[in-house]
Design a protein around this motif. Structure first.
Motif, short mmCIF file in Angstrom:
data_model
loop_
_atom_site.label_atom_id
_atom_site.label_comp_id
_atom_site.label_asym_id
_atom_site.label_seq_id
_atom_site.Cartn_x
_atom_site.Cartn_y
_atom_site.Cartn_z
N TYR A 194 30.79 43.81 31.38
CA TYR A 194 30.97 42.66 32.27
C TYR A 194 32.30 42.00 31.93
CZ TYR A 194 29.48 39.99 28.17
OH TYR A 194 29.39 39.46 26.90
N ILE A 198 33.76 35.42 34.24
CA ILE A 198 33.37 35.62 35.64
C ILE A 198 31.86 35.82 35.75
CG2 ILE A 198 33.62 37.08 37.67
CD1 ILE A 198 36.42 37.71 36.87
N ALA A 199 31.32 36.75 34.98
CA ALA A 199 29.88 37.02 35.03
C ALA A 199 29.09 35.87 34.43
CB ALA A 199 29.56 38.32 34.29
N SER A 200 27.95 35.60 35.03
CA SER A 200 27.07 34.55 34.53
C SER A 200 26.46 34.96 33.19
CB SER A 200 25.96 34.27 35.56
OG SER A 200 24.95 33.44 35.01
N ASP A 255 33.49 40.74 41.01
CA ASP A 255 32.69 39.81 41.80
C ASP A 255 31.66 39.07 40.96
OD1 ASP A 255 33.92 40.13 44.22
OD2 ASP A 255 32.60 41.75 44.89
N GLY A 256 31.62 39.34 39.67
CA GLY A 256 30.68 38.65 38.80
C GLY A 256 29.42 39.43 38.49
N ARG A 484 34.36 33.95 45.45
CA ARG A 484 33.42 35.01 45.10
C ARG A 484 32.05 34.69 45.68
NH1 ARG A 484 36.60 34.83 40.33
NH2 ARG A 484 37.57 36.88 39.91
N THR A 488 25.98 36.28 43.00
CA THR A 488 26.06 36.68 41.59
C THR A 488 26.15 35.50 40.64
OG1 THR A 488 28.46 36.89 41.79
CG2 THR A 488 27.15 38.87 42.20
N PRO A 490 28.70 33.44 39.85
CA PRO A 490 29.84 33.65 38.93
C PRO A 490 30.26 32.36 38.25
CG PRO A 490 30.62 33.59 41.19
CD PRO A 490 29.12 33.50 41.26
#
Length: 507
Positions: A194, A198-200, A255-256, A484, A488, A490
């Protein structure tokens, strides 16, 4: 309901106990150490034992280590410089990955993972020199996700090669890579990938927890892993995307989303995934936005056409003649004049024949499979019409439905279309349009209840998020897609600043 009860019963039962950890220490004599290794590995014929000197013993599994590295960087230095301590052995060797341990289980684990074990007499310690070698195929064009415009390279079965491809696309220190071992017997390496920032974090922790909580004997392919960790394994609809394209994988990370790569599998997993994203192709990003939008709408229309066209024919000819245009009734009646079967049996027979041809063409070698598919379809179709088993019109409808099922870029979603068509045909044959509407309502309710890592499966349409719809079915111009998707969740919501122009000024 039956599968749900069985799954709940299995989950409520006590989990499989892990095997006891072997904490037996390393023997300080070479003979006892060799006997312990041979007994633990059940005396395999490919276990090589070499005595390099009175105090040094080398053990490795043949065909699992790189012979050239073994000879040049381990055997040759140790034969020239005879050492008597583990520290001196480590200083002598010029191997990048070298460690030492004092537990027998660690030595066995390193041995089966392609390490050469070096034992020094008089010390309860062994040295692990990782010199693993694996036969992998060269990088090639993706076979299941081909495209005209864009990169022409796909993943292969090597985890190291796949990680290097991903890092080639995303050259950033924020690209995080966590390695997890799954499988009590196979010890398969799985990489959780990941982009930090950006990613949760909640999504990353959820995927990591699901991976670490798996208690299974073996993991061979990423498709099995995706089914085991998704939200609803009993659903026929996939909730995670399998892709062999590194560019699509990296686009999902940006995009997360969270990615999973399994060693030995050429397909990577991207999650979460919404229903509409299964009808999107990576080539859509490379096409001009009006063309990409048209193609996406065409794929979605083909999905409904493939699912409902044959049931509509069965329902109309069985119960609802009034929906057939008057100019079409005469040729339709002439086409069915010699057919002795009811429409439902006629449709199911042709659908099964089409599926048999498709499955036979996929399992046979490429050249033979194409010939069987084309010749078999023409011969069987022509013979069925001439024998009065089916009508010309239904043959065209079945062929059109089968052709429409191939438009989905995702192979998993294409299989869903093949399956759900049959129960809808049965409902249309028994209850007509009421049966079709019953099947439509059931599918809609089922999709509304689905989720992917807790995110709504029908996002952005339910719950409605109008800003996310600009890049779902409709592919908007890139300057209008600064944000985004909220699907997702983000951490960084914007790909670029929407208030600043991203295109250079015209001179």
């Amino acid at each position: 309901m039956i599968f749900k009860r069985l799954l709940d019963k299995q989950q409520s039962s006590p989990p499989m106990e892990a095997p006891p950890t072997n904490v037996e220490p390393i023997a300080n004599t070479a003979q006892l150490f060799i006997q312990a290794i041979q007994a633990a590995t059940h005396y395999p014929d490919d276990l090589i034992v070499k005595s390099l000197s009175p105090t040094l013993t080398l053990l490795y599994i043949n065909h699992l280590v790189d012979n050239q590295t073994l000879n040049d960087h381990i055997i040759a230095p140790l034969q020239v410089n005879t050492t008597t301590t583990p520290e001196a052995v480590i200083d002598t060797l010029s191997v990048a990955d070298i460690q030492h341990g004092s537990i027998l289980a660690e030595a066995i684990d390193a041995l089966v993972h392609g390490a050469a074990l070096i034992h020094v007499a008089g010390y309860s310690k062994v040295i692990f020199a990782s010199i693993i070698t694996r036969e992998t195929r060269a990088l090639s064009t993706p076979e299941n996700e081909s495209q005209v415009i864009g990169t022409q390279v796909g993943f292969n079965e090597s985890l190291a090669t796949n990680i290097s491809l991903i890092r080639r696309y995303i050259i950033s220190p924020d690209l995080c890579h966590k390695k997890i071992t799954i499988g009590r017997r196979t010890h398969t390496a799985v990489s959780l990938i990941y982009i930090h920032g950006i990613a949760s974090e909640q999504m990353v922790n959820t995927v990591q927890q699901r991976l670490t909580d798996l208690r299974i004997d073996a993991l061979i392919d990423s498709a099995v892993l995706a089914e085991m960790i998704d939200d609803n394994s009993l659903s026929v609809f996939p909730q995670m995307l399998l892709t062999e394209r590194p560019d699509r994988f990296c686009d999902g990370l940006l995009d997360g989303k969270v990615g999973i790569v399994v060693d030995g599998s050429s397909m990577a997993v991207i999650c979460p995934q919404s229903f509409s994203e299964f009808f999107q192709s990576q080539e859509d990003q490379n096409l001009r936005w009006p063309i990409a939008t048209f193609v996406r709408l065409l794929r979605l229309a083909a999905f409904f056409l493939s699912v409902y066209l044959t049931p509509f024919y069965v329902a109309a000819l069985t119960f609802h003649y009034e929906v057939i245009p008057q100019a079409f009734i005469v040729p339709l009646s002439e086409s069915r004049a010699l057919v002795p079967f009811p429409p439902i049996f006629e449709a199911l027979l042709l659908e099964i024949i089409i599926e048999l041809l498709r499955e036979a063409g996929a399992r046979l070698p490429t050249k033979i499979g194409q010939t069987i598919g084309i010749v078999g379809g023409i011969v069987i179709g022509t013979a069925a019409v001439q024998a009065g088993i089916t009508s010309n019109i239904l043959l065209i409808i079945i062929a059109l439905s089968a052709l429409a099922s191939f438009t989905s870029p995702s192979y998993m979603m294409g299989n869903v279309v093949r399956l759900i068509r049959f129960p809808i045909i049965l409902l249309a044959g028994y209850w007509g349009f009421y049966g079709i509407m019953l099947a439509f309502c059931f599918l809609l309710i089922h999709l509304l209840r689905q989720s992917s890592l807790g995110a709504p499966y029908l996002s952005p349409f339910y719950p409605p998020r109008f800003k996310d719809m600009r890049d779902s079915i409709i592919r908007m111009p890139i300057p209008l897609t600064a944000k985004r998707p909220t699907f997702t969740r983000p951490t960084d919501e914007y790909k670029f600043n929407p208030d600043e122009p991203i295109k250079p000024k015209k001179s």
